[in-house]
Design a protein around this motif. Structure first.
Motif, mmCIF file in Angstrom:
data_model
loop_
_atom_site.group_PDB
_atom_site.id
_atom_site.type_symbol
_atom_site.label_atom_id
_atom_site.label_comp_id
_atom_site.label_asym_id
_atom_site.label_seq_id
_atom_site.Cartn_x
_atom_site.Cartn_y
_atom_site.Cartn_z
ATOM 1 N N ALA A 143 -1.414 -4.998 4.228
ATOM 2 C CA ALA A 143 -2.677 -5.723 4.324
ATOM 3 C C ALA A 143 -3.315 -5.515 5.691
ATOM 4 N N LYS A 144 -2.488 -5.493 6.723
ATOM 5 C CA LYS A 144 -2.984 -5.290 8.077
ATOM 6 C C LYS A 144 -3.572 -3.888 8.236
ATOM 7 N N PHE A 145 -2.920 -2.900 7.618
ATOM 8 C CA PHE A 145 -3.436 -1.531 7.671
ATOM 9 C C PHE A 145 -4.824 -1.457 7.047
ATOM 10 N N ILE A 146 -4.983 -2.099 5.898
ATOM 11 C CA ILE A 146 -6.280 -2.100 5.225
ATOM 12 C C ILE A 146 -7.342 -2.726 6.117
ATOM 13 N N GLY A 147 -6.974 -3.824 6.779
ATOM 14 C CA GLY A 147 -7.932 -4.476 7.652
ATOM 15 C C GLY A 147 -8.261 -3.673 8.893
ATOM 16 N N LEU A 167 0.855 -1.176 0.000
ATOM 17 C CA LEU A 167 0.000 0.000 0.000
ATOM 18 C C LEU A 167 0.895 1.231 0.000
ATOM 19 N N ALA A 168 0.856 1.992 -1.086
ATOM 20 C CA ALA A 168 1.740 3.150 -1.240
ATOM 21 C C ALA A 168 1.500 4.184 -0.150
ATOM 22 N N PRO A 169 2.552 4.931 0.231
ATOM 23 C CA PRO A 169 2.447 5.919 1.305
ATOM 24 C C PRO A 169 1.327 6.918 1.116
ATOM 25 N N HIS A 170 1.009 7.276 -0.110
ATOM 26 C CA HIS A 170 -0.066 8.232 -0.364
ATOM 27 C C HIS A 170 -1.357 7.789 0.320
ATOM 28 N N ALA A 171 -1.626 6.490 0.272
ATOM 29 C CA ALA A 171 -2.876 5.987 0.819
ATOM 30 C C ALA A 171 -2.822 5.837 2.327
ATOM 31 N N ARG A 172 -1.621 5.758 2.896
ATOM 32 C CA ARG A 172 -1.488 5.458 4.313
ATOM 33 C C ARG A 172 -1.369 6.688 5.185
ATOM 34 N N LYS A 173 -0.813 7.742 4.633
ATOM 35 C CA LYS A 173 -0.495 8.874 5.493
ATOM 36 C C LYS A 173 -1.750 9.600 5.974
ATOM 37 N N ILE A 174 -1.623 10.226 7.093
ATOM 38 C CA ILE A 174 -2.728 10.959 7.696
ATOM 39 C C ILE A 174 -2.355 12.442 7.740
ATOM 40 N N GLN A 175 -3.175 13.278 7.163
ATOM 41 C CA GLN A 175 -2.920 14.709 7.176
ATOM 42 C C GLN A 175 -4.109 15.416 7.815
ATOM 43 N N LYS A 176 -3.831 16.197 8.813
ATOM 44 C CA LYS A 176 -4.858 16.969 9.511
ATOM 45 C C LYS A 176 -5.976 16.068 10.015
ATOM 46 N N GLY A 177 -5.575 14.867 10.456
ATOM 47 C CA GLY A 177 -6.533 13.945 11.047
ATOM 48 C C GLY A 177 -7.457 13.283 10.051
#
Length: 257
Positions: A204-208, A157-167
């Motif tokens: 995969a764990k992040f998605i779940g 899962l590419a960083p774009h999809a994982r990162k959190i910006q401004k909550g």
């Protein structure tokens, strides 16, 4: 419908009732994957499926710039900042990195829409890929608002999809209402040093955990959620992995009539 990228196809041998769109890995191209012996074998055993292999655009690869043995540019769906791949906050402030990912997502969106426009039912399309092709198809597939199945090999899962910006999670804005119910085949080699097994499993764990998509190493192949399968290989596709892929496609895109 005019498509944004060149592509190669494997034409179905019987009536066309399903499509697999498969994105190649970094430095490869659609022709190489379409000529893969195992891919051809699967295609011959599933004669109702049309295979589409888009060619990623040429782009500069940051991780290769200081390596005289490698080209500075290659066909790729996104930039690579370092090898082996890791998730790092350094990606968060690189606007061009995000833009490159979203441009590739739009490209794959167009291929999906083209198949739908040609008369293929939304539930008869599978989007997949290898390496970063798997990474970009994962983001695209999770966000597609229709019931598009997915298969990924040696992806993450590419960083774009994982990162959190401004909550606010970026992927959550794009998340399909079908994301938690669509079957996903996810294969990865435990000896992979380019995209480590740990990074893939963590994805995969992040998605779940974060997106409420069912996942697991024991999820039955073809059932709703992510079936995460491990193989004793490096950064390539094992024969047993290809057989599992064939089983997955046979289950989610069965021969009609």
């Amino acid at each position: 419908m005019s498509l944004p990228l060149t592509f190669v196809t494997i034409t179905p041998k019987t009536k066309h009732t399903a499509t697999v769109i498969f994105a190649h890995g970094l430095g490869d191209n659609g022709l190489e994957f379409s000529n893969n012996k195992e891919m051809r074998m699967i295609a011959s055993q599933l004669p109702h499926i049309k295979w589409v292999f888009p060619n990623a655009p040429e782009r500069s690869i940051t991780a290769w710039k200081e390596d005289p043995r490698r080209q500075r540019s290659a066909r790729g769906w996104l930039d690579v900042l370092r090898e082996p791949l890791v998730y790092s906050s350094e990606h968060d402030d690189i606007e061009e990195y995000d833009e490159g990912i979203m441009q590739s997502v739009k490209h794959l969106d167009a291929f999906i829409q083209s198949e739908i426009n040609s008369g293929i039912s939304q539930g008869r399309i599978v989007l997949g890929g290898f390496g970063q092709g798997g990474a970009i198809s994962l983001i695209t597939g999770l966000g597609w608002w229709l019931e598009v199945g997915r298969c990924h090999m040696s992806g993450w899962l590419a960083p774009h999809a994982r990162k959190i910006q401004k909550g606010e999670r970026k992927l959550s804005n794009r998340l399909s209402m079908h994301a938690s119910t669509i079957p996903v085949f996810w294969g990865h080699g435990v000896q992979n040093e380019s995209v480590t097994w740990g990074l893939s499993w963590e994805s995969a764990k992040f998605i779940g955990d974060e997106l409420d998509v069912r996942y697991g190493q024991y999820t039955k192949v073809g059932d709703p959620g992510v079936s995460f399968m491990s193989y004793g290989i490096a950064h390539w596709m094992a024969e047993s992995e290809m057989e599992d892929l064939r089983f997955f496609l046979k289950k989610v895109l069965p021969l009609e009539g």
